[in-house]
Design an enzyme around this catalytic site. Structure first.
Site, PDB file in Angstrom:
ATOM      1  N   LYS A  50       0.831  -1.204   0.000  1.00 29.21           N
ATOM      2  CA  LYS A  50       0.000   0.000   0.000  1.00 29.21           C
ATOM      3  C   LYS A  50       0.865   1.254   0.000  1.00 29.21           C
ATOM      4  CE  LYS A  50      -3.857  -2.285   2.311  1.00 29.21           C
ATOM      5  NZ  LYS A  50      -4.608  -2.437   3.585  1.00 29.21           N
ATOM      6  N   CYS A  79      -0.483   0.769   6.039  1.00 27.87           N
ATOM      7  CA  CYS A  79      -0.852  -0.016   7.217  1.00 27.87           C
ATOM      8  C   CYS A  79      -1.729  -1.189   6.806  1.00 27.87           C
ATOM      9  CB  CYS A  79      -1.651   0.829   8.210  1.00 27.87           C
ATOM     10  SG  CYS A  79      -0.798   2.292   8.809  1.00 27.87           S
ATOM     11  N   ASP A  80      -1.641  -2.257   7.571  1.00 22.91           N
ATOM     12  CA  ASP A  80      -2.573  -3.360   7.396  1.00 22.91           C
ATOM     13  C   ASP A  80      -2.667  -4.125   8.702  1.00 22.91           C
ATOM     14  OD1 ASP A  80      -4.118  -4.564   4.941  1.00 22.91           O
ATOM     15  OD2 ASP A  80      -3.543  -6.242   6.212  1.00 22.91           O
ATOM     16  N   GLN A  81      -3.778  -4.815   8.859  1.00 21.85           N
ATOM     17  CA  GLN A  81      -4.020  -5.577  10.078  1.00 21.85           C
ATOM     18  C   GLN A  81      -4.488  -6.975   9.710  1.00 21.85           C
ATOM     19  OE1 GLN A  81      -7.262  -4.340  12.807  1.00 21.85           O
ATOM     20  NE2 GLN A  81      -5.626  -4.133  14.309  1.00 21.85           N
ATOM     21  N   ALA A 121       0.529  -3.870  11.101  1.00 22.54           N
ATOM     22  CA  ALA A 121       1.788  -3.505  10.449  1.00 22.54           C
ATOM     23  C   ALA A 121       1.722  -2.075   9.927  1.00 22.54           C
ATOM     24  CB  ALA A 121       2.081  -4.460   9.294  1.00 22.54           C
TER      25      ALA A 121
END
Length: 196
Positions: free
Chosen positions: A56, A72-74, A109
């Site tokens: 991203k 960001c990612d989860q 993250a």
């Protein structure tokens, strides 16, 4: 000014509340294909979250090479299974039934790009235990909250009624909300990118 490569209102609000100048510029990537490819390679949940966050950030950094870009990612993982965002209220109900009475991990993250290159990354982790709520409460919860939780991994938001689903939460609150904010602020301050 940070470009946040995300449509997440809560991430943008967290940055702005911390007085970090930020604007959202959501990155469009094919998350399903990436998840499938990494899953086929046996990637860990941590690596999956980190890779999605980096992709991203990279996508927006390519369009804005001079910008400071945050991706960001989860990922939610329980007993080796990675959960995806629910497609329907029925999917959400099935996921919450699987999570009920169990402990799962949230991995959040964040990857920061500067001048088109990754310069910082962090993956925060939290452990959450859901209580053994009744089917009646679950049905009422979904009826009241579907429009809010439909884009949330795990089908809950701790900053809303979702907190009532839990008996224990271990870990940083910001990580649970999807942004490991304290490590990010430390890095930005150490670099002189924000006053420290």
């Amino acid at each position: 000014m940070i470009l946040l490569a995300s449509a997440s209102e809560i991430r943008l609000a967290l940055l702005q509340a911390a007085n970090v100048p930020a604007a959202a510029q959501p990155a469009r990537i094919d998350e399903d294909s990436i998840r499938a490819a990494l899953g086929a390679e046996g990637a860990s949940p941590r690596d999956l979250a980190d890779t999605l966050a980096e992709m991203k950030a990279r996508k927006i950094a390519e369009k804005n090479p001079a910008a400071l870009v945050l991706g960001c990612d989860q990922v939610l993982e329980m007993k080796g299974r990675i959960f995806a965002k629910p497609e329907t209220p029925e999917d959400a109900r099935a996921q919450l039934c699987d999570l009920r009475g169990q402990t799962h991990r949230l991995l959040s993250a964040a990857v920061l790009y500067e001048s088109g290159q990754p310069v910082w990354r962090h993956v925060g982790q939290a452990r959450l235990t859901m209580r053994d709520f009744s089917d009646g409460y679950l049905d009422d919860y979904l009826a009241r909250n579907w429009n809010s939780i439909r884009h949330a991994v795990g089908c809950y938001k701790l900053e809303e009624e979702g907190i009532r689903l839990f008996s224990a939460v271990e870990g940083d609150h910001f990580t649970i909300l999807g942004l490991p904010l304290l490590p990010l602020l430390s890095y930005l301050g150490a670099r002189g990118l924000i006053p420290a």
